[in-house]
Design a protein around this motif. Structure first.
Motif, mmCIF file in Angstrom:
data_model
loop_
_atom_site.group_PDB
_atom_site.id
_atom_site.type_symbol
_atom_site.label_atom_id
_atom_site.label_comp_id
_atom_site.label_asym_id
_atom_site.label_seq_id
_atom_site.Cartn_x
_atom_site.Cartn_y
_atom_site.Cartn_z
ATOM 1 N N UNK A 178 -10.620 -9.418 11.348
ATOM 2 C CA UNK A 178 -10.194 -8.071 10.469
ATOM 3 C C UNK A 178 -11.729 -8.285 8.849
ATOM 4 N N UNK A 179 -11.197 -6.357 8.895
ATOM 5 C CA UNK A 179 -12.001 -6.141 7.944
ATOM 6 C C UNK A 179 -12.685 -4.933 8.843
ATOM 7 N N UNK A 180 -13.114 -5.513 10.451
ATOM 8 C CA UNK A 180 -13.977 -4.889 10.974
ATOM 9 C C UNK A 180 -13.532 -3.775 12.143
ATOM 10 N N UNK A 181 -12.051 -4.062 12.266
ATOM 11 C CA UNK A 181 -11.599 -3.414 13.852
ATOM 12 C C UNK A 181 -12.248 -1.677 13.705
ATOM 13 N N UNK A 182 -12.737 -1.224 12.654
ATOM 14 C CA UNK A 182 -12.579 0.517 12.261
ATOM 15 C C UNK A 182 -14.388 0.157 12.130
ATOM 16 N N UNK A 183 -14.999 -0.848 12.155
ATOM 17 C CA UNK A 183 -16.258 -1.148 12.858
ATOM 18 C C UNK A 183 -15.942 -0.544 13.641
ATOM 19 N N UNK A 184 -16.017 -1.668 14.657
ATOM 20 C CA UNK A 184 -16.173 -1.253 16.314
ATOM 21 C C UNK A 184 -15.471 0.430 16.607
ATOM 22 N N UNK A 185 -14.056 0.270 16.158
ATOM 23 C CA UNK A 185 -13.206 1.474 16.723
ATOM 24 C C UNK A 185 -13.822 3.021 16.687
ATOM 25 N N UNK A 186 -14.537 2.941 15.598
ATOM 26 C CA UNK A 186 -14.682 4.897 15.314
ATOM 27 C C UNK A 186 -15.713 4.970 16.530
ATOM 28 N N UNK A 187 -17.095 4.450 16.142
ATOM 29 C CA UNK A 187 -17.757 4.650 17.408
ATOM 30 C C UNK A 187 -17.283 4.687 18.386
ATOM 31 N N UNK A 188 -16.580 3.981 18.810
ATOM 32 C CA UNK A 188 -15.674 3.336 20.182
ATOM 33 C C UNK A 188 -15.118 4.995 20.619
ATOM 34 N N UNK A 189 -14.333 5.013 19.991
ATOM 35 C CA UNK A 189 -13.046 6.123 20.240
ATOM 36 C C UNK A 189 -13.839 7.749 19.955
ATOM 37 N N UNK A 190 -15.777 7.506 19.017
ATOM 38 C CA UNK A 190 -16.491 9.022 19.383
ATOM 39 C C UNK A 190 -16.452 9.188 20.504
ATOM 40 N N UNK A 191 -17.559 7.995 20.975
ATOM 41 C CA UNK A 191 -17.799 8.278 22.279
ATOM 42 C C UNK A 191 -17.107 8.428 23.337
ATOM 43 N N UNK A 192 -15.859 7.939 23.475
ATOM 44 C CA UNK A 192 -14.658 8.450 24.160
ATOM 45 C C UNK A 192 -14.020 9.918 24.666
ATOM 46 N N UNK A 193 -14.164 10.463 23.352
ATOM 47 C CA UNK A 193 -13.839 11.983 23.065
ATOM 48 C C UNK A 193 -15.134 12.660 23.380
ATOM 49 N N UNK A 194 -16.367 12.050 23.585
ATOM 50 C CA UNK A 194 -17.457 12.637 23.936
ATOM 51 C C UNK A 194 -17.073 13.309 25.677
ATOM 52 N N UNK A 195 -16.856 11.737 25.814
ATOM 53 C CA UNK A 195 -17.156 11.795 27.275
ATOM 54 C C UNK A 195 -16.084 12.377 27.959
ATOM 55 N N UNK A 196 -14.685 12.929 27.516
ATOM 56 C CA UNK A 196 -13.714 13.285 28.055
ATOM 57 C C UNK A 196 -14.194 14.890 27.724
ATOM 58 N N UNK A 197 -15.029 15.471 26.035
ATOM 59 C CA UNK A 197 -14.878 16.717 26.379
ATOM 60 C C UNK A 197 -16.787 17.113 27.913
ATOM 61 N N UNK A 198 -17.217 15.929 28.619
ATOM 62 C CA UNK A 198 -17.797 16.585 29.436
ATOM 63 C C UNK A 198 -17.021 16.370 30.840
ATOM 64 N N UNK A 199 -16.148 15.460 30.830
ATOM 65 C CA UNK A 199 -15.752 14.808 31.935
ATOM 66 C C UNK A 199 -14.406 15.813 32.255
ATOM 67 N N UNK A 200 -13.523 16.635 31.618
ATOM 68 C CA UNK A 200 -12.447 17.257 32.201
ATOM 69 C C UNK A 200 -13.079 18.517 32.493
ATOM 70 N N UNK A 201 -13.870 19.450 32.271
ATOM 71 C CA UNK A 201 -14.186 20.362 32.931
ATOM 72 C C UNK A 201 -14.901 20.120 34.419
ATOM 73 N N UNK A 202 -15.876 18.892 34.491
ATOM 74 C CA UNK A 202 -16.181 18.539 36.334
ATOM 75 C C UNK A 202 -14.919 17.663 36.480
ATOM 76 N N UNK A 203 -13.536 17.794 36.207
ATOM 77 C CA UNK A 203 -12.621 17.264 36.405
ATOM 78 C C UNK A 203 -11.863 18.141 37.784
ATOM 79 N N UNK A 204 -11.574 19.300 36.127
ATOM 80 C CA UNK A 204 -11.422 20.770 36.881
ATOM 81 C C UNK A 204 -11.916 21.148 37.716
ATOM 82 N N UNK A 205 -13.043 20.948 37.845
ATOM 83 C CA UNK A 205 -13.575 21.465 38.795
ATOM 84 C C UNK A 205 -14.092 20.596 39.923
ATOM 85 N N UNK A 206 -13.720 19.485 39.930
ATOM 86 C CA UNK A 206 -13.334 19.107 41.508
ATOM 87 C C UNK A 206 -11.904 19.078 42.043
ATOM 88 N N UNK A 207 -11.222 19.264 40.864
ATOM 89 C CA UNK A 207 -9.564 19.683 41.231
ATOM 90 C C UNK A 207 -9.353 20.744 42.169
#
Length: 269
Positions: free
Chosen positions: A166-195
């Motif tokens: 209660x009251x702390x969901x955003x505190x956890x989710x926002x940084x985690x979502x930003x980090x995941x988006x950053x990861x996929x921004x790097x991950x997807x081009x590498x995965x495409x090359x691998x493919x």
């Protein structure tokens, strides 16, 4: 990394998003510099698990329920060791990670996940199922960390998890979502090359790319666990601080009430 200063900051105030990122990466760098055995264990374990899962998916191998349970438990245990290691560093705890306790607590997490799955199996309406999944997800954000970093029984863990959410969901989710988006921004081009690279042998470029992807994803997983653990402890410490404040205020009010009652009694005399 000065963990004494970090621990002192945890109950002073809620961190900013930038602080969660900065401190998480500092802890991550400390792990690589000072905790080489742990890093080796985490990378090798994660790598072996991913190789097994990749082999199962690529060969479309039919596996038993027991094997699925074992693989899920293995994933939970690997992550739990990361959580306990990072939590121990932040809280400056010298406690060694107990294999027996880790396995025992991993079964609690496993049965919690399975319990949710059983509940969802009884839901026939897809819309209700989606809403139920979202409800359970948004109200289970701190459950795993409470299991591994605090000695509470199951009911206490579930209740306190709901309370902290209660009251702390955003505190956890926002940084985690930003980090995941950053990861996929790097991950997807590498995965495409691998493919587009042929994977004909163990020494092929395709295999090397696959290895790089697995190592990269395991490192990302460790950073994610580190950030989630830091956020959990910040939320927990602030809550304990607020509870102490409320307790001291209520005690003060009680003392004042008793004093007023005594004064009134004297006046009446």
């Amino acid at each position: 990394m000065n963990f004494e200063n970090l621990k002192e900051k945890l109950d002073k105030r809620y961190f900013k998003i930038s602080e969660y990122f900065n401190d998480s990466f500092d802890i991550f760098k400390h792990l690589f510099k000072k905790e080489k055995k742990f890093i080796a264990f985490f990378l090798v374990s994660y790598l072996v698990l991913q190789i097994i899962l990749t082999y199962i998916n690529s060969t479309k191998l039919n596996i038993s329920d027991f094997t699925l349970i074992f693989l899920l438990l293995l994933q939970i245990i690997i992550n739990s060791v990361g959580i306990q290691k990072v939590g121990g560093l932040i809280e400056i705890s010298n406690k060694k990670i107990s294999i027996f306790k880790t396995i025992k607590k991993s079964f609690i997490v496993y049965f919690y996940i399975m319990g949710i799955s059983v509940v969802l199996d009884f839901v026939n309406n897809s819309m209700i199922g989606i809403l139920l999944i979202l409800f359970l997800f948004f109200n289970s954000l701190f459950f795993v960390h409470l299991v591994y970093l605090r000695d509470l029984d199951f009911i206490q863990t579930v209740k306190y998890n709901f309370y902290l959410c209660k009251g702390n969901r955003i505190r956890l989710l926002v940084p985690v979502i930003i980090l995941i988006l950053f990861f996929y921004f790097i991950f997807l081009p590498i995965k495409f090359i691998f493919g587009i690279v042929p994977n004909t042998s163990i020494l092929s470029l395709g295999f090397i790319f696959k290895l790089i992807l697995t190592i990269f994803s395991s490192l990302f997983n460790l950073i994610l666990l580190t950030m989630a653990t830091l956020i959990f402890l910040n939320v927990l410490y602030m809550d304990l601080k607020n509870l102490k404040k409320e307790d001291s205020i209520s005690k003060k009010n009680l003392e004042n009430d008793n004093k007023n009652n005594d004064d009134n009694y004297k006046l009446s005399e």
